[in-house]
Design a protein around this motif. Structure first.
Motif, PDB file in Angstrom:
ATOM      1  N   GLY A   1       0.786  -1.235   0.000  1.00  0.00           N
ATOM      2  CA  GLY A   1       0.000   0.000   0.000  1.00  0.00           C
ATOM      3  C   GLY A   1       0.817   1.284   0.000  1.00  0.00           C
ATOM      4  O   GLY A   1       0.256   2.374   0.063  1.00  0.00           O
ATOM      5  N   VAL A   2       2.139   1.160  -0.054  1.00  0.00           N
ATOM      6  CA  VAL A   2       3.000   2.346   0.105  1.00  0.00           C
ATOM      7  C   VAL A   2       4.179   2.332  -0.872  1.00  0.00           C
ATOM      8  O   VAL A   2       4.440   1.327  -1.528  1.00  0.00           O
ATOM      9  CB  VAL A   2       3.579   2.432   1.542  1.00  0.00           C
ATOM     10  CG1 VAL A   2       2.494   2.670   2.558  1.00  0.00           C
ATOM     11  CG2 VAL A   2       4.378   1.168   1.879  1.00  0.00           C
ATOM     12  N   ASN A   3       4.893   3.435  -0.901  1.00  0.00           N
ATOM     13  CA  ASN A   3       6.122   3.500  -1.691  1.00  0.00           C
ATOM     14  C   ASN A   3       7.378   3.619  -0.838  1.00  0.00           C
ATOM     15  O   ASN A   3       8.478   3.782  -1.366  1.00  0.00           O
ATOM     16  CB  ASN A   3       6.038   4.647  -2.692  1.00  0.00           C
ATOM     17  CG  ASN A   3       5.178   4.254  -3.876  1.00  0.00           C
ATOM     18  OD1 ASN A   3       5.461   3.267  -4.550  1.00  0.00           O
ATOM     19  ND2 ASN A   3       4.106   4.986  -4.107  1.00  0.00           N
ATOM     20  N   SER A   4       7.225   3.558   0.470  1.00  0.00           N
ATOM     21  CA  SER A   4       8.363   3.517   1.379  1.00  0.00           C
ATOM     22  C   SER A   4       7.854   2.854   2.661  1.00  0.00           C
ATOM     23  O   SER A   4       6.793   3.258   3.168  1.00  0.00           O
ATOM     24  CB  SER A   4       8.887   4.937   1.639  1.00  0.00           C
ATOM     25  OG  SER A   4      10.195   4.901   2.164  1.00  0.00           O
ATOM     26  N   PRO A   5       8.553   1.808   3.143  1.00  0.00           N
ATOM     27  CA  PRO A   5       7.954   0.923   4.140  1.00  0.00           C
ATOM     28  C   PRO A   5       7.415   1.588   5.409  1.00  0.00           C
ATOM     29  O   PRO A   5       6.362   1.203   5.895  1.00  0.00           O
ATOM     30  CB  PRO A   5       9.098  -0.035   4.489  1.00  0.00           C
ATOM     31  CG  PRO A   5      10.062   0.054   3.372  1.00  0.00           C
ATOM     32  CD  PRO A   5       9.898   1.381   2.729  1.00  0.00           C
ATOM     33  N   VAL A   6       8.132   2.569   5.942  1.00  0.00           N
ATOM     34  CA  VAL A   6       7.730   3.106   7.248  1.00  0.00           C
ATOM     35  C   VAL A   6       6.372   3.823   7.181  1.00  0.00           C
ATOM     36  O   VAL A   6       5.681   3.966   8.181  1.00  0.00           O
ATOM     37  CB  VAL A   6       8.840   4.022   7.832  1.00  0.00           C
ATOM     38  CG1 VAL A   6       8.917   5.325   7.076  1.00  0.00           C
ATOM     39  CG2 VAL A   6       8.653   4.251   9.317  1.00  0.00           C
ATOM     40  N   ARG A   7       5.952   4.217   5.994  1.00  0.00           N
ATOM     41  CA  ARG A   7       4.654   4.893   5.845  1.00  0.00           C
ATOM     42  C   ARG A   7       3.472   3.960   6.126  1.00  0.00           C
ATOM     43  O   ARG A   7       2.347   4.413   6.269  1.00  0.00           O
ATOM     44  CB  ARG A   7       4.498   5.421   4.412  1.00  0.00           C
ATOM     45  CG  ARG A   7       5.499   6.494   4.052  1.00  0.00           C
ATOM     46  CD  ARG A   7       5.257   6.981   2.621  1.00  0.00           C
ATOM     47  NE  ARG A   7       6.430   7.644   2.092  1.00  0.00           N
ATOM     48  CZ  ARG A   7       6.596   7.950   0.814  1.00  0.00           C
ATOM     49  NH1 ARG A   7       5.660   7.652  -0.071  1.00  0.00           N
ATOM     50  NH2 ARG A   7       7.697   8.554   0.410  1.00  0.00           N
ATOM     51  N   SER A   8       3.749   2.656   6.182  1.00  0.00           N
ATOM     52  CA  SER A   8       2.658   1.687   6.307  1.00  0.00           C
ATOM     53  C   SER A   8       2.119   1.533   7.730  1.00  0.00           C
ATOM     54  O   SER A   8       1.147   0.835   7.944  1.00  0.00           O
ATOM     55  CB  SER A   8       3.115   0.324   5.803  1.00  0.00           C
ATOM     56  OG  SER A   8       4.086  -0.191   6.714  1.00  0.00           O
TER      57      SER A   8
ATOM     58  N   ARG B   1      -3.722   1.594  10.294  1.00  0.00           N
ATOM     59  CA  ARG B   1      -3.410   1.907   8.896  1.00  0.00           C
ATOM     60  C   ARG B   1      -3.078   3.389   8.775  1.00  0.00           C
ATOM     61  O   ARG B   1      -3.526   4.189   9.583  1.00  0.00           O
ATOM     62  CB  ARG B   1      -4.592   1.561   7.970  1.00  0.00           C
ATOM     63  CG  ARG B   1      -5.932   2.152   8.406  1.00  0.00           C
ATOM     64  CD  ARG B   1      -6.609   3.007   7.382  1.00  0.00           C
ATOM     65  NE  ARG B   1      -7.845   3.566   7.915  1.00  0.00           N
ATOM     66  CZ  ARG B   1      -7.899   4.708   8.600  1.00  0.00           C
ATOM     67  NH1 ARG B   1      -6.802   5.410   8.848  1.00  0.00           N
ATOM     68  NH2 ARG B   1      -9.063   5.156   9.045  1.00  0.00           N
ATOM     69  N   PRO B   2      -2.291   3.726   7.752  1.00  0.00           N
ATOM     70  CA  PRO B   2      -1.971   5.157   7.592  1.00  0.00           C
ATOM     71  C   PRO B   2      -3.205   5.937   7.153  1.00  0.00           C
ATOM     72  O   PRO B   2      -4.147   5.358   6.626  1.00  0.00           O
ATOM     73  CB  PRO B   2      -0.912   5.159   6.489  1.00  0.00           C
ATOM     74  CG  PRO B   2      -1.074   3.875   5.764  1.00  0.00           C
ATOM     75  CD  PRO B   2      -1.647   2.889   6.741  1.00  0.00           C
ATOM     76  N   PHE B   3      -3.170   7.237   7.380  1.00  0.00           N
ATOM     77  CA  PHE B   3      -4.217   8.094   6.796  1.00  0.00           C
ATOM     78  C   PHE B   3      -3.687   8.621   5.472  1.00  0.00           C
ATOM     79  O   PHE B   3      -2.468   8.634   5.239  1.00  0.00           O
ATOM     80  CB  PHE B   3      -4.605   9.223   7.757  1.00  0.00           C
ATOM     81  CG  PHE B   3      -3.481  10.155   8.111  1.00  0.00           C
ATOM     82  CD1 PHE B   3      -3.163  11.242   7.311  1.00  0.00           C
ATOM     83  CD2 PHE B   3      -2.720   9.944   9.268  1.00  0.00           C
ATOM     84  CE1 PHE B   3      -2.124  12.103   7.634  1.00  0.00           C
ATOM     85  CE2 PHE B   3      -1.678  10.789   9.598  1.00  0.00           C
ATOM     86  CZ  PHE B   3      -1.384  11.867   8.774  1.00  0.00           C
ATOM     87  N   PHE B   4      -4.592   9.025   4.613  1.00  0.00           N
ATOM     88  CA  PHE B   4      -4.199   9.506   3.288  1.00  0.00           C
ATOM     89  C   PHE B   4      -4.221  11.019   3.248  1.00  0.00           C
ATOM     90  O   PHE B   4      -5.261  11.639   3.441  1.00  0.00           O
ATOM     91  CB  PHE B   4      -5.105   8.889   2.212  1.00  0.00           C
ATOM     92  CG  PHE B   4      -4.667   7.492   1.871  1.00  0.00           C
ATOM     93  CD1 PHE B   4      -4.829   6.469   2.789  1.00  0.00           C
ATOM     94  CD2 PHE B   4      -4.020   7.222   0.673  1.00  0.00           C
ATOM     95  CE1 PHE B   4      -4.371   5.187   2.526  1.00  0.00           C
ATOM     96  CE2 PHE B   4      -3.559   5.946   0.385  1.00  0.00           C
ATOM     97  CZ  PHE B   4      -3.734   4.925   1.312  1.00  0.00           C
ATOM     98  N   ALA B   5      -3.070  11.604   3.003  1.00  0.00           N
ATOM     99  CA  ALA B   5      -2.941  13.057   3.028  1.00  0.00           C
ATOM    100  C   ALA B   5      -3.709  13.671   1.865  1.00  0.00           C
ATOM    101  O   ALA B   5      -3.736  13.139   0.760  1.00  0.00           O
ATOM    102  CB  ALA B   5      -1.474  13.450   2.944  1.00  0.00           C
ATOM    103  N   ASP B   6      -4.350  14.787   2.140  1.00  0.00           N
ATOM    104  CA  ASP B   6      -5.069  15.526   1.109  1.00  0.00           C
ATOM    105  C   ASP B   6      -4.396  16.866   0.846  1.00  0.00           C
ATOM    106  O   ASP B   6      -4.200  17.271  -0.285  1.00  0.00           O
ATOM    107  CB  ASP B   6      -6.515  15.735   1.553  1.00  0.00           C
ATOM    108  CG  ASP B   6      -7.346  16.399   0.472  1.00  0.00           C
ATOM    109  OD1 ASP B   6      -7.411  15.831  -0.635  1.00  0.00           O
ATOM    110  OD2 ASP B   6      -7.896  17.489   0.718  1.00  0.00           O
ATOM    111  N   ARG B   7      -4.013  17.562   1.928  1.00  0.00           N
ATOM    112  CA  ARG B   7      -3.296  18.823   1.755  1.00  0.00           C
ATOM    113  C   ARG B   7      -2.625  19.199   3.070  1.00  0.00           C
ATOM    114  O   ARG B   7      -2.950  18.634   4.118  1.00  0.00           O
ATOM    115  CB  ARG B   7      -4.251  19.928   1.307  1.00  0.00           C
ATOM    116  CG  ARG B   7      -5.206  20.370   2.366  1.00  0.00           C
ATOM    117  CD  ARG B   7      -6.395  21.135   1.795  1.00  0.00           C
ATOM    118  NE  ARG B   7      -7.504  21.035   2.733  1.00  0.00           N
ATOM    119  CZ  ARG B   7      -7.687  21.888   3.746  1.00  0.00           C
ATOM    120  NH1 ARG B   7      -6.865  22.898   3.928  1.00  0.00           N
ATOM    121  NH2 ARG B   7      -8.680  21.718   4.584  1.00  0.00           N
TER     122      ARG B   7
END
Ligand SMILES: *Cc1c(COP(=O)(O)O)cnc(C)c1O
Length: 430
Positions: free
Chosen positions: A22-29, A36-42
């Motif tokens: 679900g990510v492009n860098s492991p620690v973000r998971s 679960r991570p939240f999805f940044a909007d702004r």
């Protein structure tokens, strides 16, 4: 791209279908803290909003890259202007020189600079240069340091005094790590022993001058100076990886703060103004070994990207205004004091390390001077603390081993908000 309204859960499900983990860098998971991570909007200033409209006070700041917080107007304006002239040209621009000059003036050991696209790439190139300059192969690094994901540095931390490299990742053949020697940070005896044993084979000692990827661990008094002396005596190059500390703990980086001049410096994060970047540099005498001046090959299609150069330059203009680092230090210190005070009141043992706007908290009673000691702190307690803080709208690094980043947008109000949440959460986990 336009997006319909979404929930974090729906975004996370979809992301896991098409992106690895679900990510492009492991620690973000969030694996280290659960959930679960939240999805940044702004973002704006010290705050970040997710796709559901929840607001977070951001202490991750894109892993330290956003020292001015989100969307600093002057940086955005400069980047937009650059974008208006084109995205990339593949021929030199004045902006590369402008940023290099700014870096060289701030960090006197970097007479010449080469820009690349990531910190990993800069470290890899710096090591290649060190090996070429010395005609030697081995690298000495410190347990607990992170220098990007290049093969030679993905080695396991051992518990011995000096560990020879065993790969820490599948897919790294042992012959690529066998020239990497790892010793404990802040342990001069171990460094001396390793130099005794491998001295004439060592191309470089590679150090984060302040460990910042295993929580934050400052150097013991005199440690960096001793490294400088020992490397010089043995004709070993000293490389400071200042990807985090550069333009973070002082305008001149940790080497300016501690007054120790390395042979080579690696930069990244802050100097890109929020865009991908890495850089390495040193004396002209060393740097002229790099192609096209010399025999060490290194290149990059999008290296010195115009938008990055301009955003980085604009960032440094703001950072070098008088008082910036004094304010970051003041804010960091207030935060450290508050975190310790409430920890004491709740009888939860905490150690807080802070240098300027770089800080981390360990749940332990013991001193934390090495990677081993950092790993001895209570990670499960950190995970509970993290989730409690996130529930109150404070976004801390989703791992006990990442630094907290205070930006210039974090003011008195943000500090108060943080400490109020901290007080409530730390009581809950006592
Ligand atoms: C982030 C980091 C790197 C790697 O930089 P990337 O741009 O992620 O490749 C290298 N060294 C240190 C100290 C870092 O913190």
């Amino acid at each position: 791209m336009r997006f319909v309204k979404a929930t974090n859960d729906a975004c996370w499900r979809e992301a896991q279908r098409y992106l690895v983990g679900g990510v492009n860098s492991p620690v973000r998971s969030f694996r280290a803290v659960g959930g679960r991570p939240f999805f940044a909007d702004r973002g704006a200033g010290a705050y970040l909003w997710d796709v559901e409209g929840n607001r977070y006070l951001d202490y991750v700041c894109s892993w330290g890259a956003l020292i001015l917080g989100h969307r600093p107007p002057a940086v955005l304006k400069a980047a937009e202007e650059a974008l208006g002239r084109g995205t990339t040209f593949g021929t030199p621009t004045r902006w590369e020189t402008a940023l290099a000059k700014e870096v060289a003036q701030a960090v006197p050991s970097m007479e010449q600079v080469r820009f690349v696209s990531s910190g990993t790439e800069a470290v890899m190139s710096g090591i290649r240069l060190a090996r070429a300059a010395t005609g030697r192969r081995k690298i000495l690094k410190f347990d607990g340091a992170y220098h990007g994901h290049l093969d030679a540095l993905l080695t396991q931390a051992g518990s011995g005094m000096a560990t020879l490299g065993v790969p820490a990742s599948e897919g790294v053949p042992p012959h690529l790590t066998q020239d990497t020697i790892t010793v404990p940070f802040n342990d001069l005896k171990a460094v001396a022993q390793a130099i005794d044993r491998y001295g004439r084979e060592l191309a470089c000692v590679l150090a984060e001058p302040i460990l910042a990827n295993i929580g934050v661990i400052p150097p013991a008094p005199g440690f960096l100076r001793a490294l400088r002396r020992m490397t010089r005596q043995n004709r070993i190059l000293l490389i400071f990886d200042e990807v985090i500390t550069g333009f973070r703990v002082a305008y001149g980086g940790a080497q300016g703060l501690y007054q120790v001049r390395p042979d080579l410096t690696i930069l990244g994060k802050v100097i890109g103004g929020g865009f991908p970047i890495g850089a390495y540099g040193g004396s002209r005498r060393l740097m002229r070994l790099i192609a096209p001046s010399g025999p060490v090959y290194q290149a990059g299609t999008l290296a010195g990207h115009p938008v990055t150069m301009v955003a980085g330059w604009a960032t440094l203009q703001l950072l070098k205004r008088p008082g910036t680092y004094e304010r970051l230090e003041h804010r960091g210190r207030e935060l450290r004091r508050g975190l310790i005070r409430e920890g004491r009141r709740a009888r939860v043992p905490v150690k807080v390390h802070q240098v300027g706007g770089l800080l981390s908290l360990f749940f332990t009673e013991e001193e934390v001077r090495t990677g081993l000691e950092a790993r001895g702190a209570d990670s499960r307690r950190y995970a509970r603390y993290f989730r409690g803080m996130l529930d109150r709208g404070i976004y801390l690094p989703p791992s006990p081993f990442e630094g907290w980043f205070v930006s210039t947008a974090h003011g008195a109000r943000e500090l108060k908000e943080t400490l109020e949440a901290h007080e409530a959460v730390i009581e809950g986990i006592a």
